[in-house]
Design a protein around this motif. Sequence first.
Motif, PDB file in Angstrom:
ATOM      1  N   ARG A 163      12.509   3.733  46.000  1.00  0.00           N
ATOM      2  CA  ARG A 163      13.157   2.636  47.076  1.00  0.00           C
ATOM      3  C   ARG A 163      14.674   2.377  46.704  1.00  0.00           C
ATOM      4  O   ARG A 163      15.782   1.701  46.899  1.00  0.00           O
ATOM      5  N   ASP A 164      14.295   1.373  45.360  1.00  0.00           N
ATOM      6  CA  ASP A 164      16.047   0.589  45.148  1.00  0.00           C
ATOM      7  C   ASP A 164      16.395   1.491  44.552  1.00  0.00           C
ATOM      8  O   ASP A 164      17.829   1.246  44.895  1.00  0.00           O
ATOM      9  N   GLY A 165      16.200   2.696  44.162  1.00  0.00           N
ATOM     10  CA  GLY A 165      16.743   3.443  43.884  1.00  0.00           C
ATOM     11  C   GLY A 165      17.898   4.374  44.622  1.00  0.00           C
ATOM     12  O   GLY A 165      19.176   4.168  44.972  1.00  0.00           O
ATOM     13  N   LEU A 166      17.743   4.194  46.202  1.00  0.00           N
ATOM     14  CA  LEU A 166      18.149   5.000  47.049  1.00  0.00           C
ATOM     15  C   LEU A 166      18.899   3.784  47.955  1.00  0.00           C
ATOM     16  O   LEU A 166      19.934   4.288  47.937  1.00  0.00           O
ATOM     17  N   LEU A 167      18.755   3.020  47.310  1.00  0.00           N
ATOM     18  CA  LEU A 167      19.330   1.773  47.644  1.00  0.00           C
ATOM     19  C   LEU A 167      20.748   1.385  46.582  1.00  0.00           C
ATOM     20  O   LEU A 167      22.078   1.228  47.076  1.00  0.00           O
ATOM     21  N   ARG A 168      20.226   1.474  45.761  1.00  0.00           N
ATOM     22  CA  ARG A 168      21.611   1.392  44.496  1.00  0.00           C
ATOM     23  C   ARG A 168      22.682   2.442  44.773  1.00  0.00           C
ATOM     24  O   ARG A 168      23.285   2.142  44.841  1.00  0.00           O
ATOM     25  N   ASN A 169      22.010   3.541  45.025  1.00  0.00           N
ATOM     26  CA  ASN A 169      23.419   4.193  45.088  1.00  0.00           C
ATOM     27  C   ASN A 169      24.224   4.718  46.259  1.00  0.00           C
ATOM     28  O   ASN A 169      25.243   4.585  46.606  1.00  0.00           O
ATOM     29  N   LYS A 170      23.617   4.366  47.456  1.00  0.00           N
ATOM     30  CA  LYS A 170      23.631   3.626  48.950  1.00  0.00           C
ATOM     31  C   LYS A 170      25.005   2.420  48.675  1.00  0.00           C
ATOM     32  O   LYS A 170      26.332   2.860  49.195  1.00  0.00           O
ATOM     33  N   VAL A 171      24.705   1.921  48.023  1.00  0.00           N
ATOM     34  CA  VAL A 171      25.380   0.714  47.915  1.00  0.00           C
ATOM     35  C   VAL A 171      27.226   0.884  47.550  1.00  0.00           C
ATOM     36  O   VAL A 171      27.747   0.822  47.508  1.00  0.00           O
ATOM     37  N   ARG A 172      26.228   1.892  45.696  1.00  0.00           N
ATOM     38  CA  ARG A 172      27.409   1.964  45.241  1.00  0.00           C
ATOM     39  C   ARG A 172      28.401   3.182  45.974  1.00  0.00           C
ATOM     40  O   ARG A 172      29.711   3.172  45.284  1.00  0.00           O
ATOM     41  N   GLN A 173      27.943   4.290  46.967  1.00  0.00           N
ATOM     42  CA  GLN A 173      28.952   4.978  47.534  1.00  0.00           C
ATOM     43  C   GLN A 173      30.005   4.356  48.782  1.00  0.00           C
ATOM     44  O   GLN A 173      30.578   4.578  49.268  1.00  0.00           O
ATOM     45  N   GLY A 174      29.102   2.528  48.835  1.00  0.00           N
ATOM     46  CA  GLY A 174      30.273   1.938  49.894  1.00  0.00           C
ATOM     47  C   GLY A 174      29.819   2.584  51.000  1.00  0.00           C
ATOM     48  O   GLY A 174      30.029   2.034  52.677  1.00  0.00           O
ATOM     49  N   LEU A 175      28.148   3.646  51.328  1.00  0.00           N
ATOM     50  CA  LEU A 175      27.573   3.216  52.689  1.00  0.00           C
ATOM     51  C   LEU A 175      26.268   2.297  53.469  1.00  0.00           C
ATOM     52  O   LEU A 175      26.590   2.357  54.242  1.00  0.00           O
ATOM     53  N   TYR A 176      25.856   1.480  52.358  1.00  0.00           N
ATOM     54  CA  TYR A 176      24.769   0.109  53.072  1.00  0.00           C
ATOM     55  C   TYR A 176      25.775  -0.620  51.984  1.00  0.00           C
ATOM     56  O   TYR A 176      26.765  -1.180  51.534  1.00  0.00           O
ATOM     57  N   HIS A 177      25.973  -1.950  53.235  1.00  0.00           N
ATOM     58  CA  HIS A 177      26.795  -3.424  52.980  1.00  0.00           C
ATOM     59  C   HIS A 177      25.405  -4.367  52.148  1.00  0.00           C
ATOM     60  O   HIS A 177      24.853  -4.638  53.678  1.00  0.00           O
ATOM     61  N   ASP A 178      25.357  -4.437  51.261  1.00  0.00           N
ATOM     62  CA  ASP A 178      23.919  -5.668  50.465  1.00  0.00           C
ATOM     63  C   ASP A 178      24.259  -7.390  51.044  1.00  0.00           C
ATOM     64  O   ASP A 178      23.492  -7.729  51.224  1.00  0.00           O
ATOM     65  N   LYS A 179      25.670  -7.085  51.760  1.00  0.00           N
ATOM     66  CA  LYS A 179      25.829  -8.771  51.728  1.00  0.00           C
ATOM     67  C   LYS A 179      26.660  -8.298  53.172  1.00  0.00           C
ATOM     68  O   LYS A 179      27.569  -7.371  53.390  1.00  0.00           O
ATOM     69  N   PRO A 180      26.345  -9.314  53.691  1.00  0.00           N
ATOM     70  CA  PRO A 180      26.667  -9.080  55.494  1.00  0.00           C
ATOM     71  C   PRO A 180      27.413  -9.963  55.334  1.00  0.00           C
ATOM     72  O   PRO A 180      28.901 -10.503  54.806  1.00  0.00           O
ATOM     73  N   GLY A 181      28.556  -9.051  56.523  1.00  0.00           N
ATOM     74  CA  GLY A 181      30.099  -8.985  57.353  1.00  0.00           C
ATOM     75  C   GLY A 181      30.027 -10.602  57.816  1.00  0.00           C
ATOM     76  O   GLY A 181      28.850 -11.344  58.143  1.00  0.00           O
ATOM     77  N   ARG A 182      31.173 -11.167  58.124  1.00  0.00           N
ATOM     78  CA  ARG A 182      31.234 -11.860  58.956  1.00  0.00           C
ATOM     79  C   ARG A 182      31.861 -12.124  60.485  1.00  0.00           C
ATOM     80  O   ARG A 182      32.552 -11.118  61.083  1.00  0.00           O
ATOM     81  N   VAL A 183      30.968 -12.854  61.979  1.00  0.00           N
ATOM     82  CA  VAL A 183      31.569 -13.026  63.096  1.00  0.00           C
ATOM     83  C   VAL A 183      31.865 -14.209  63.165  1.00  0.00           C
ATOM     84  O   VAL A 183      31.138 -15.103  63.290  1.00  0.00           O
ATOM     85  N   THR A 184      32.810 -14.586  63.441  1.00  0.00           N
ATOM     86  CA  THR A 184      33.777 -15.259  64.243  1.00  0.00           C
ATOM     87  C   THR A 184      33.832 -15.638  65.318  1.00  0.00           C
ATOM     88  O   THR A 184      33.746 -14.891  66.175  1.00  0.00           O
ATOM     89  N   PHE A 185      33.349 -16.851  65.524  1.00  0.00           N
ATOM     90  CA  PHE A 185      33.798 -17.689  67.084  1.00  0.00           C
ATOM     91  C   PHE A 185      34.856 -18.148  67.703  1.00  0.00           C
ATOM     92  O   PHE A 185      35.507 -18.664  66.523  1.00  0.00           O
TER      93      PHE A 185
END
Length: 253
Positions: free
Chosen positions: A146-168
């Motif tokens: 599972r960790d290997g899958l997540l690492r691969n996807k993050v490295r490809q830029g297809l999973y974002h492991d850090k949340p983006g920002r919602v601005t009010f």
Amino acid sequence: MTATVKRRALAVVATLALAGLALAPSARAQQVVADLSRHLVGITTGFVGTEVLLFGATEGEGDVIVVVRGPDRRETVRRKARVGGIWVNTDEVAFPAAPSFYAVAASGPVGEIVSPRILWRHRIGTENLELRPVRPLDASDLAAFRDGLLRNKVRQGLYHDKPGRVTFLGNRLFRANLYFPANVPTGTYTVEVLLARQGQIVSAQTTPLLISKIGIGAEVYRFAHENSVFYGIFAIVMALAAGWIAGVIFRKG
């Protein structure tokens, strides 16, 4: 029109749309309403990635969490080991329904907005994705693959492991920029907007987003998948022809 001018113009349009959402009767009936600046992302031969603007309004105060999920795909993770001085694949595990793309954005730290139990229930964050392998695994092997899958996807830029920002913009209007890289998979995506108050999800809305190949690139892609044998023969003939032409040119030189 430059990219900066386009972004500013889009921001003005989005602000006006936000005001319209806030005043609309449907917005008053729902606790959160949201929309996208476009519902179709076209991938051409020169596609280098793009942003889609999400904008919306809430009925009263609260925090907003946005979850973007691509269509499920089969993903295979391989384990390598050194055998006789050579790195080879010694095992592999397939996950038949892994999101092809995954990203989260929030108006604050998600761990402070809702509890871990609610994060897990709504699959918020890569650590809470439900990734089931095709065959039973013990706990340590499952965690490793599972960790290997997540690492691969993050490295490809297809999973974002850090949340983006919602601005009010004030107390009710909000916006977020959703980025999709050049290698983003095609298909129908879901953009889920969650409104949280006092640690609970009180309202939600889901909006579809279609990412599709368009133009001559789409025709080549479709032909290659629908007529794989003919496409393979055509590719071989073209490669032989290119080699023959190059040989003629070099001989003349």
